[in-house]
Design a protein around this motif. Structure first.
Motif, PDB file in Angstrom:
ATOM      1  N   TRP A  83      -8.380   9.430   0.225  1.00 33.31           N
ATOM      2  CA  TRP A  83      -7.939  10.181  -0.946  1.00 33.31           C
ATOM      3  C   TRP A  83      -8.949  11.281  -1.240  1.00 33.31           C
ATOM      4  N   SER A  92      -6.783   4.999  -8.236  1.00 30.64           N
ATOM      5  CA  SER A  92      -6.490   3.822  -7.428  1.00 30.64           C
ATOM      6  C   SER A  92      -5.042   3.826  -6.945  1.00 30.64           C
ATOM      7  N   ILE A  93      -4.124   4.158  -7.835  1.00 30.62           N
ATOM      8  CA  ILE A  93      -2.713   4.237  -7.457  1.00 30.62           C
ATOM      9  C   ILE A  93      -2.503   5.338  -6.427  1.00 30.62           C
ATOM     10  N   HIS A 137     -14.658   4.150  -2.882  1.00 30.97           N
ATOM     11  CA  HIS A 137     -13.503   4.876  -2.396  1.00 30.97           C
ATOM     12  C   HIS A 137     -13.689   6.352  -2.654  1.00 30.97           C
ATOM     13  N   ARG A 176      -4.658   6.532  -4.301  1.00 29.98           N
ATOM     14  CA  ARG A 176      -5.255   6.097  -3.038  1.00 29.98           C
ATOM     15  C   ARG A 176      -4.354   5.101  -2.313  1.00 29.98           C
ATOM     16  N   SER A 177      -3.674   4.246  -3.061  1.00 28.45           N
ATOM     17  CA  SER A 177      -2.832   3.214  -2.448  1.00 28.45           C
ATOM     18  C   SER A 177      -1.566   3.780  -1.814  1.00 28.45           C
ATOM     19  N   THR A 178      -1.243   5.029  -2.116  1.00 28.10           N
ATOM     20  CA  THR A 178      -0.048   5.643  -1.533  1.00 28.10           C
ATOM     21  C   THR A 178      -0.368   6.523  -0.326  1.00 28.10           C
ATOM     22  N   SER A 179      -1.562   6.416   0.223  1.00 29.43           N
ATOM     23  CA  SER A 179      -1.972   7.286   1.331  1.00 29.43           C
ATOM     24  C   SER A 179      -1.084   7.149   2.560  1.00 29.43           C
TER      25      SER A 179
END
Length: 142
Positions: free
Chosen positions: A74, A58-59, A136, A61-64
């Protein structure tokens, strides 16, 4: 509950770790639930790692947007430690495959085996999302 009966896909994950310096493999759902684990890791530890790896995904993916300001799904996360690596890849909608290995592992070989397992198992490694949980990974919005 008998671990053998609840770990039906475990034997498939054992194939991924049948290489020098690979340690463990875990199949998890997007919400951190353990789906299967390789033979060398206890179920309790595998469940703990599945929850943590879900958060890591999750982390990641959030930095994409750090990679590309456009929609960037991701695909993989690699974490390096002094003692080795953790590889985490998408294994279908709502499912992830994680492998741990020592620092001496052939990283390309691990990635290749993981992708081959995902390709070979297809629908077997797909975990449908729980109600209210977005999917996701590859092919879904970041």
């Amino acid at each position: 509950m008998n671990d053998h009966l609840t770990n039906e896909l475990g034997w498939m994950l054992d194939e991924v770790v049948k290489m020098p310096e690979a340690r463990h493999a875990i199949l998890l759902s997007a919400d951190g639930m353990l789906r299967a684990h390789s033979e060398g890791i206890a179920r309790d530890e595998a469940e703990r790692q599945a929850a943590a790896l879900s958060g890591l995904q999750s982390i990641s993916r959030s930095t994409s947007e750090f990679c590309d300001p456009h929609e960037t799904p991701w695909q993989q996360t690699l974490v390096e430690f002094v003692g080795g690596y953790v590889f985490l890849i998408a294994a279908g909608p709502g499912a992830y495959l994680a492998v741990s290995a020592t620092e001496a592992v052939d990283m390309e070989a691990v990635s290749y085996r993981m992708q081959k397992l995902v390709d070979r198992l297809g629908k077997e490694l797909t975990s449908p999302p729980r109600q209210g949980i977005p999917r996701h990974g590859i092919g879904s919005p970041a």
